[in-house]
Design an enzyme around this catalytic site. Structure first.
Site, PDB file in Angstrom:
ATOM      1  N   LYS A  98      10.148   1.695   4.186  1.00 51.84           N
ATOM      2  CA  LYS A  98      11.046   0.691   4.786  1.00 51.84           C
ATOM      3  C   LYS A  98      12.492   1.178   4.706  1.00 51.84           C
ATOM      4  CE  LYS A  98       9.542  -2.446   1.903  1.00 51.84           C
ATOM      5  NZ  LYS A  98       8.411  -1.715   1.312  1.00 51.84           N
ATOM      6  N   GLY A  99      12.842   1.774   3.535  1.00 50.00           N
ATOM      7  CA  GLY A  99      14.224   2.235   3.322  1.00 50.00           C
ATOM      8  C   GLY A  99      14.690   3.124   4.460  1.00 50.00           C
ATOM      9  N   LYS A 100      13.832   4.059   4.868  1.00 53.38           N
ATOM     10  CA  LYS A 100      14.213   4.982   5.933  1.00 53.38           C
ATOM     11  C   LYS A 100      14.409   4.246   7.261  1.00 53.38           C
ATOM     12  CE  LYS A 100      11.482   7.787   8.263  1.00 53.38           C
ATOM     13  NZ  LYS A 100      10.537   8.875   8.563  1.00 53.38           N
ATOM     14  N   ASP A 154       3.219  13.130   9.096  1.00 60.86           N
ATOM     15  CA  ASP A 154       3.252  14.551   8.691  1.00 60.86           C
ATOM     16  C   ASP A 154       2.373  14.816   7.463  1.00 60.86           C
ATOM     17  OD1 ASP A 154       5.479  12.850   7.686  1.00 60.86           O
ATOM     18  OD2 ASP A 154       5.863  14.552   6.352  1.00 60.86           O
ATOM     19  N   ASP A 184       6.251   0.365  -0.307  1.00 61.43           N
ATOM     20  CA  ASP A 184       6.564   1.794  -0.251  1.00 61.43           C
ATOM     21  C   ASP A 184       6.138   2.448   1.065  1.00 61.43           C
ATOM     22  OD1 ASP A 184       7.494   1.524  -2.861  1.00 61.43           O
ATOM     23  OD2 ASP A 184       5.501   1.915  -3.683  1.00 61.43           O
ATOM     24  N   GLU A 185       6.221   1.718   2.148  1.00 60.39           N
ATOM     25  CA  GLU A 185       5.820   2.229   3.464  1.00 60.39           C
ATOM     26  C   GLU A 185       6.902   3.107   4.082  1.00 60.39           C
ATOM     27  OE1 GLU A 185       6.000  -1.030   2.698  1.00 60.39           O
ATOM     28  OE2 GLU A 185       4.044  -1.971   2.972  1.00 60.39           O
ATOM     29  N   ARG A 230       5.243   5.626 -11.389  1.00 61.95           N
ATOM     30  CA  ARG A 230       3.791   5.653 -11.530  1.00 61.95           C
ATOM     31  C   ARG A 230       3.151   6.345 -10.331  1.00 61.95           C
ATOM     32  NH1 ARG A 230       2.500  -0.654 -12.242  1.00 61.95           N
ATOM     33  NH2 ARG A 230       4.257  -0.777 -10.807  1.00 61.95           N
ATOM     34  N   PRO A 231       2.031   7.110 -10.539  1.00 63.77           N
ATOM     35  CA  PRO A 231       1.330   7.689  -9.383  1.00 63.77           C
ATOM     36  C   PRO A 231       0.811   6.557  -8.507  1.00 63.77           C
ATOM     37  CG  PRO A 231       0.258   8.314 -11.455  1.00 63.77           C
ATOM     38  CD  PRO A 231       1.399   7.416 -11.818  1.00 63.77           C
ATOM     39  N   ARG A 232       0.973   6.713  -7.190  1.00 63.38           N
ATOM     40  CA  ARG A 232       0.451   5.663  -6.295  1.00 63.38           C
ATOM     41  C   ARG A 232      -1.010   5.960  -5.971  1.00 63.38           C
ATOM     42  NH1 ARG A 232       5.703   6.382  -2.558  1.00 63.38           N
ATOM     43  NH2 ARG A 232       7.160   5.103  -3.750  1.00 63.38           N
ATOM     44  N   GLN A 280       9.165  -5.235  -0.894  1.00 65.91           N
ATOM     45  CA  GLN A 280       7.726  -5.432  -1.128  1.00 65.91           C
ATOM     46  C   GLN A 280       6.998  -5.450   0.232  1.00 65.91           C
ATOM     47  OE1 GLN A 280       9.926  -7.700  -3.237  1.00 65.91           O
ATOM     48  NE2 GLN A 280       9.898  -5.806  -4.376  1.00 65.91           N
ATOM     49  N   LYS A 324       5.173   8.839   7.752  1.00 63.18           N
ATOM     50  CA  LYS A 324       4.411   9.846   6.994  1.00 63.18           C
ATOM     51  C   LYS A 324       3.187  10.374   7.740  1.00 63.18           C
ATOM     52  CE  LYS A 324       5.407   9.759   2.501  1.00 63.18           C
ATOM     53  NZ  LYS A 324       5.545   9.398   1.080  1.00 63.18           N
ATOM     54  N   GLY A 376      12.070  -0.379  -4.541  1.00 69.46           N
ATOM     55  CA  GLY A 376      12.712   0.932  -4.607  1.00 69.46           C
ATOM     56  C   GLY A 376      12.693   1.503  -3.208  1.00 69.46           C
ATOM     57  N   HIS A 377      13.859   1.576  -2.569  1.00 71.85           N
ATOM     58  CA  HIS A 377      13.942   2.033  -1.174  1.00 71.85           C
ATOM     59  C   HIS A 377      14.682   3.361  -1.121  1.00 71.85           C
ATOM     60  CE1 HIS A 377      13.562  -2.447   0.201  1.00 71.85           C
ATOM     61  NE2 HIS A 377      12.510  -1.994  -0.416  1.00 71.85           N
TER      62      HIS A 377
HETATM   63  P1  GDP Z   1      10.044   1.695   0.689  1.00 72.89           P
HETATM   64  O1  GDP Z   1       9.913   1.017  -0.632  1.00 72.89           O
HETATM   65  O2  GDP Z   1       9.176   1.082   1.734  1.00 72.89           O
HETATM   66  O3  GDP Z   1      11.465   1.823   1.144  1.00 72.89           O
HETATM   67  O4  GDP Z   1       9.486   3.176   0.489  1.00 72.89           O
HETATM   68  P2  GDP Z   1       9.810   4.180  -0.739  1.00 72.89           P
HETATM   69  O5  GDP Z   1      11.176   4.729  -0.567  1.00 72.89           O
HETATM   70  O6  GDP Z   1       9.479   3.540  -2.041  1.00 72.89           O
HETATM   71  O7  GDP Z   1       8.693   5.282  -0.518  1.00 72.89           O
HETATM   72  C1  GDP Z   1       8.577   5.995   0.690  1.00 72.89           C
HETATM   73  C2  GDP Z   1       8.690   7.488   0.404  1.00 72.89           C
HETATM   74  O8  GDP Z   1       8.312   8.203   1.556  1.00 72.89           O
HETATM   75  C3  GDP Z   1      10.108   7.941   0.099  1.00 72.89           C
HETATM   76  O9  GDP Z   1      10.059   9.010  -0.795  1.00 72.89           O
HETATM   77  C4  GDP Z   1      10.637   8.395   1.458  1.00 72.89           C
HETATM   78  O10 GDP Z   1      11.679   9.368   1.363  1.00 72.89           O
HETATM   79  C5  GDP Z   1       9.387   9.001   2.038  1.00 72.89           C
HETATM   80  N1  GDP Z   1       9.269   8.954   3.516  1.00 72.89           N
HETATM   81  C6  GDP Z   1       9.614   7.947   4.360  1.00 72.89           C
HETATM   82  N2  GDP Z   1       9.232   8.237   5.628  1.00 72.89           N
HETATM   83  C7  GDP Z   1       8.623   9.447   5.582  1.00 72.89           C
HETATM   84  C8  GDP Z   1       7.979  10.273   6.560  1.00 72.89           C
HETATM   85  O11 GDP Z   1       7.862   9.944   7.741  1.00 72.89           O
HETATM   86  N3  GDP Z   1       7.452  11.460   6.114  1.00 72.89           N
HETATM   87  C9  GDP Z   1       7.529  11.861   4.802  1.00 72.89           C
HETATM   88  N4  GDP Z   1       6.981  13.010   4.460  1.00 72.89           N
HETATM   89  N5  GDP Z   1       8.122  11.094   3.866  1.00 72.89           N
HETATM   90  C10 GDP Z   1       8.656   9.923   4.247  1.00 72.89           C
HETATM   91  P1  IMO Z   2       9.142  -1.829  -2.297  1.00 72.11           P
HETATM   92  O1  IMO Z   2      10.201  -2.744  -1.762  1.00 72.11           O
HETATM   93  C1  IMO Z   2       5.280  -1.298  -4.241  1.00 72.11           C
HETATM   94  C2  IMO Z   2       4.007  -4.399  -7.034  1.00 72.11           C
HETATM   95  C3  IMO Z   2       3.863  -3.950  -8.494  1.00 72.11           C
HETATM   96  C4  IMO Z   2       2.721  -4.833  -8.931  1.00 72.11           C
HETATM   97  C5  IMO Z   2       3.016  -6.152  -8.203  1.00 72.11           C
HETATM   98  C6  IMO Z   2       3.744  -7.182  -9.041  1.00 72.11           C
HETATM   99  O2  IMO Z   2       9.672  -0.571  -2.882  1.00 72.11           O
HETATM  100  O3  IMO Z   2       8.056  -1.620  -1.293  1.00 72.11           O
HETATM  101  P2  IMO Z   2       6.275  -7.373  -9.861  1.00 72.11           P
HETATM  102  O4  IMO Z   2       7.092  -6.471 -10.736  1.00 72.11           O
HETATM  103  O5  IMO Z   2       6.852  -7.585  -8.502  1.00 72.11           O
HETATM  104  O6  IMO Z   2       5.922  -8.668 -10.532  1.00 72.11           O
HETATM  105  O7  IMO Z   2       4.883  -6.591  -9.682  1.00 72.11           O
HETATM  106  O8  IMO Z   2       3.817  -5.810  -7.086  1.00 72.11           O
HETATM  107  N1  IMO Z   2       5.328  -4.143  -6.413  1.00 72.11           N
HETATM  108  C7  IMO Z   2       5.552  -3.145  -5.560  1.00 72.11           C
HETATM  109  N2  IMO Z   2       4.745  -2.134  -5.140  1.00 72.11           N
HETATM  110  N3  IMO Z   2       6.531  -1.422  -3.725  1.00 72.11           N
HETATM  111  C8  IMO Z   2       7.340  -2.426  -4.127  1.00 72.11           C
HETATM  112  O9  IMO Z   2       8.540  -2.648  -3.555  1.00 72.11           O
HETATM  113  C9  IMO Z   2       6.879  -3.326  -5.102  1.00 72.11           C
HETATM  114  N4  IMO Z   2       7.408  -4.404  -5.723  1.00 72.11           N
HETATM  115  C10 IMO Z   2       6.445  -4.894  -6.513  1.00 72.11           C
HETATM  116  O10 IMO Z   2       3.553  -2.590  -8.593  1.00 72.11           O
HETATM  117  O11 IMO Z   2       1.506  -4.331  -8.421  1.00 72.11           O
HETATM  118 MG    MG Z   3       9.479   1.457  -2.607  1.00 70.31          MG
END
Ligand code: GDP
Ligand code: IMO
Ligand code: MG
Length: 424
Positions: free
Chosen positions: A16-18, A332, A13-14, A302-304, A223, A330, A40-41
């Site tokens: 990556k999607g963006k 900001d 959840d860093e 879920r809350p991170r 991941q 992030k 989830g991207h």
């Molecule tokens: P991914 O799994 O690595 O693709 O990341 P997620 O989409 O699960 O979670 C990243 C969250 O941060 C999403 O809600 C994005 O819209 C948001 N996001 C990404 N880059 C930035 C940023 O630079 N600033 C802010 N405020 N939000 C961002």
């Molecule tokens: P993105 O691509 C954050 C975590 C789960 C759990 C562990 C194992 O959006 O960054 P699993 O269902 O894969 O067997 O769960 O890995 N996990 C993630 N956490 N972002 C993800 O993907 C994740 N994919 C799996 O929360 O701790």
């Molecule tokens: Mg994600």
């Protein structure tokens, strides 16, 4: 040529999607090579929010070829839901292909994910309950059902009977759960197969030919490094290889194809699910980061968990992925915090200090983060588009972060929209 990899450097959840979305705008082909719909991207374009789980983020560009490689595990039911959702929003999926070797998440994998988590009691991993681990178990046990089987009804029916009988035995006799009606599963999955048949093609061949003809390729990581089955915080990890090296195995290309590897990190750290988290903030600052940053899981809601940036972790990621550069998202979110901290090393229980992430949890246990402190910033940076426009304290934070992890920062995220990025 060129071929970029984008990987997560923390616990997912860093953002990556963006970053993938931005780079996809310059790519002809986007390839997913591991994981499943546990990912989830999020991509935000002019207020339109897209949450992608299995389909490569390149799908938002109409001419981009989007490929799902052999290393992915595919839940056909969820996948079809994602296809329908995109189509209903006017996004065509005609340029999407799935490798016949990819493994299929069957309903018993999802059931077994839940049952085995419950069996672990308080020591559960906190999985996404999408059946990811059990599907990879069957792959390595050599009894999995693959996409080729899914789209060939006779093969599918036979495999469901063989493997399904064993799964039913495990579910009922080991866990005391309910057996699946294998005829009903066959009927349901045969329909999914019919729907997906036209998408099946050899991703290894398509990627190789695209590269040979000079196309730009982007490998979309899911991941992250600390969730890698070998180089993450085992056993609190996922069941695949999210590292850059996993891309080659998972899509069927040789390592010499890769020309650039980009790691994505947040300007702080988050984790969803259980397991160690040395810089975790269990206080008001942690709550503030969660609320301001909207830190709630894209897949499970879920809350991170939140904490300070950990340079020990990202240094580990720079090494195991061979990163060429970093994207820091992030920044900001860190506005209006008086003092920011970065963990620069860990102090071990015997008093010695290490800059390397411990190989096993037993060695991580008892390690205390050593922090460096930074003056915070109060300015709204969401409109900044080049590094020089950032407040002086932001520049100091990023410059020191680069030194600490040993990798240059080439992109800085200042908001969720695809336009809110500083490129250097
Ligand atoms: P991914 O799994 O690595 O693709 O990341 P997620 O989409 O699960 O979670 C990243 C969250 O941060 C999403 O809600 C994005 O819209 C948001 N996001 C990404 N880059 C930035 C940023 O630079 N600033 C802010 N405020 N939000 C961002
Ligand atoms: P993105 O691509 C954050 C975590 C789960 C759990 C562990 C194992 O959006 O960054 P699993 O269902 O894969 O067997 O769960 O890995 N996990 C993630 N956490 N972002 C993800 O993907 C994740 N994919 C799996 O929360 O701790
Ligand atoms: Mg994600």
């Amino acid at each position: 040529m060129p071929a970029n990899i984008v990987v997560g450097t923390q616990w997912g959840d860093e953002g990556k999607g963006k970053i993938i979305d931005i780079i996809s705008s310059r790519a002809d082909v986007v390839v997913r090579s591991q994981g499943g719909n546990n990912a989830g991207h999020t991509v935000v374009n002019n207020g339109e929010v897209y949450k992608l789980h299995l389909i490569p983020s390149g799908i938002l560009y109409k001419d981009t070829l989007c490929l799902i490689g052999a290393g992915v595990v595919l839940d056909p039911k969820d996948f079809i839901g994602e296809l329908d959702n995109l189509e209903s929003r006017g996004i065509s999926t005609k340029n999407l292909k799935i490798d016949p070797r990819a493994h299929v998440v069957m309903p018993w994998h999802i059931t077994l994910d839940g049952l085995s988590e419950a069996f672990r009691g308080g020591k559960d991993i906190g999985t996404t309950k999408r059946g990811i681990g059990p599907t990879y178990m069957d792959k390595y046990e050599r009894c999995g059902i693959r996409v080729y089987d899914l789209v060939h009804p006779d093969v599918l029916a036979e495999k469901i009977q063989t493997t399904g009988k064993l799964k039913n035995k495990i579910i009922t006799e080991v866990y005391g759960g309910n057996a699946f009606d294998l005829d009903a599963v066959t009927a349901e999955y045969t329909e999914y197969g019919k729907r997906l048949a036209s998408y099946v093609d050899d991703v290894s061949v398509l990627t190789f030919e695209a590269d040979k003809s000079g196309k730009t390729i982007m490998f979309e990581g899911a991941q992250a490094t600390l969730l890698d089955i070998d180089f993450g915080t085992y056993p609190y990890v996922t069941s695949s290889h999210p590292l850059s090296a996993g891309v080659c195995i998972g899509s069927g290309v040789g390592p010499k194809m890769i020309t650039n590897i980009i790691g994505v990190a947040k300007a702080y750290t988050t984790r969803v699910g259980k397991g160690p988290f040395p810089t975790e903030l269990d206080d008001e600052t942690g709550d503030k980061i969660r609320n301001v940053g909207g830190e709630f899981g894209t897949t499970t809601g879920r809350p991170r968990r939140t904490g300070w940036f950990d340079a020990v972790i990202v240094r580990h990621s720079v090494r195991v992925n061979g990163l060429d550069s970093l994207a820091i998202n992030k920044l900001d979110t860190l506005a209006n915090i008086d003092t920011l901290k970065i963990c620069v090393a860990y102090k071990k229980p015997d008093g010695s200090v290490t800059e390397h992430f411990p190989a096993v949890l037993e060695e991580l246990d008892g390690c205390e983060p050593v922090y460096e402190e930074f003056e915070g910033f109060t300015e709204d940076i969401s409109q900044c588009r080049n590094f020089d426009e950032l407040p002086k304290n932001c520049k100091k934070y990023i410059t020191r972060l680069e030194e600490l992890v040993g990798c240059k920062v080439s992109m800085i995220g200042v908001g969720p929209d695809r336009s809110q990025i500083i490129e250097r």
